[in-house]
Design an enzyme around this catalytic site. Structure first.
Site, PDB file in Angstrom:
ATOM      1  N   ARG A  67      52.463 -19.530  68.474  1.00 22.19           N
ATOM      2  CA  ARG A  67      52.587 -20.270  67.201  1.00 22.19           C
ATOM      3  C   ARG A  67      52.700 -21.745  67.540  1.00 22.19           C
ATOM      4  NH1 ARG A  67      56.666 -22.188  63.749  1.00 22.19           N
ATOM      5  NH2 ARG A  67      56.137 -22.025  61.518  1.00 22.19           N
ATOM      6  N   LYS A 118      59.383 -28.206  70.253  1.00 24.35           N
ATOM      7  CA  LYS A 118      60.756 -28.016  69.796  1.00 24.35           C
ATOM      8  C   LYS A 118      61.745 -28.895  70.563  1.00 24.35           C
ATOM      9  CE  LYS A 118      60.698 -23.533  67.511  1.00 24.35           C
ATOM     10  NZ  LYS A 118      61.173 -22.144  67.494  1.00 24.35           N
TER      11      LYS A 118
END
Length: 278
Positions: free
Chosen positions: A258, A224
């Site tokens: 995840r 991210k």
């Protein structure tokens, strides 16, 4: 802490952390290597590689929800995800699939062809029909903390009390679902969603506040912007930092990672399990 969820009559356990592998059926997801097309000949090969590298859940998404993402129609989202789910369920026996959507209609269509978990990045905020659908079907539900929409969430990072507000906004909804009979709710603190760069790391330092006897929690920080913007590196160079932060998440009590990179996550979990045992 609750360490199983019911997947269509079989129990999926979290006695040890598990991996959720990301397969985005989108042309615009922020990490290009997570973009998949079910009509490509190597689609099933890529899915098989994930499963062989320890993935317990494959998370299918048809709508990019990165900050600033453009909204697409329900019909386009459905047209993207249904062929992928149908191919996976046809070719892999006992596969566990989650559908990454904030729309009730998309969740329903996905469940009808084999998705068993609903992964809602909006935590029910963006579709008033989502919670009634979850209550009716009693499907396992991943409830993520965010505010607003993907278009404006990064303008909604002012908190009266950062931790208290996030916990209240998240667990009030989880408790509502539980009181209405939903047996399996998984919490996602929502790293990168309605949090500025440093707020993500504040949350990382105190992830253990999400440990709760009723709700396992999931962390999705893979590659991210909180990593590449802070380190001032390219997204392709974020795997090492992703693994390091995932280990911190595991040490804080995370049940599900995840991720985009299954093999790396498996190595992280294997080392965590060894350290925990020794």
């Amino acid at each position: 802490m609750k360490n199983t969820i019911n997947i269509g009559g079989k129990l999926l356990g979290f006695q040890k952390p598990i991996i959720m592998g990301i397969m985005n059926i989108t042309p615009d997801s922020f990490h290009k290597d997570s973009r998949f097309n079910p009509f490509d000949e190597d689609f099933l090969k890529k899915a098989n590689e994930m499963l062989e590298n320890g993935v317990s859940i494959i998370d299918i998404g048809g709508h990019s929800t990165r900050p600033g993402a453009t909204k697409i129609s329900e019909s386009e989202e459905i047209d993207r995800i249904l062929p992928a789910i149908e191919l996976l369920t046809k070719n892999f026996k006992n596969i566990t699939i989650s559908i990454d959507t904030f729309r009730k209609k998309v969740a329903e269509k996905a469940a009808n062809v084999g998705a068993q978990i609903i992964n809602d990045i909006s935590g029910g905020n963006l579709d008033s029909e989502m919670f009634p659908f979850i209550i009716k079907t009693n499907l396992p539900y991943i409830l993520m903390h965010t505010r607003g929409t993907p278009e404006n969430m990064q303008n909604l990072t002012n908190y009266t009390d950062f931790y208290t507000d996030i916990l209240k906004e998240t667990f009030s909804k989880a408790n509502y679902l539980k009181k209405n009979g939903v047996k399996d709710v998984i919490i996602d603190p929502g790293l990168g969603f309605a949090k500025d760069l440093l707020q993500n790391y504040e949350l990382m330092k105190n992830l253990s506040i999400f440990k709760n006897e009723n709700y396992p929690f999931l962390i999705g920080l893979s590659r991210k912007s909180m990593i590449y913007k802070y380190l001032e590196i390219d997204i392709k160079d974020t795997l090492e930092a992703t693994s390091q932060l995932n280990l911190i998440a595991l040490l804080s009590g995370t049940s599900i990672l995840r991720v985009h990179d299954a093999k790396s996550a498996k190595h992280t979990i294997d080392l965590y399990n060894l350290l925990k045992k020794s």
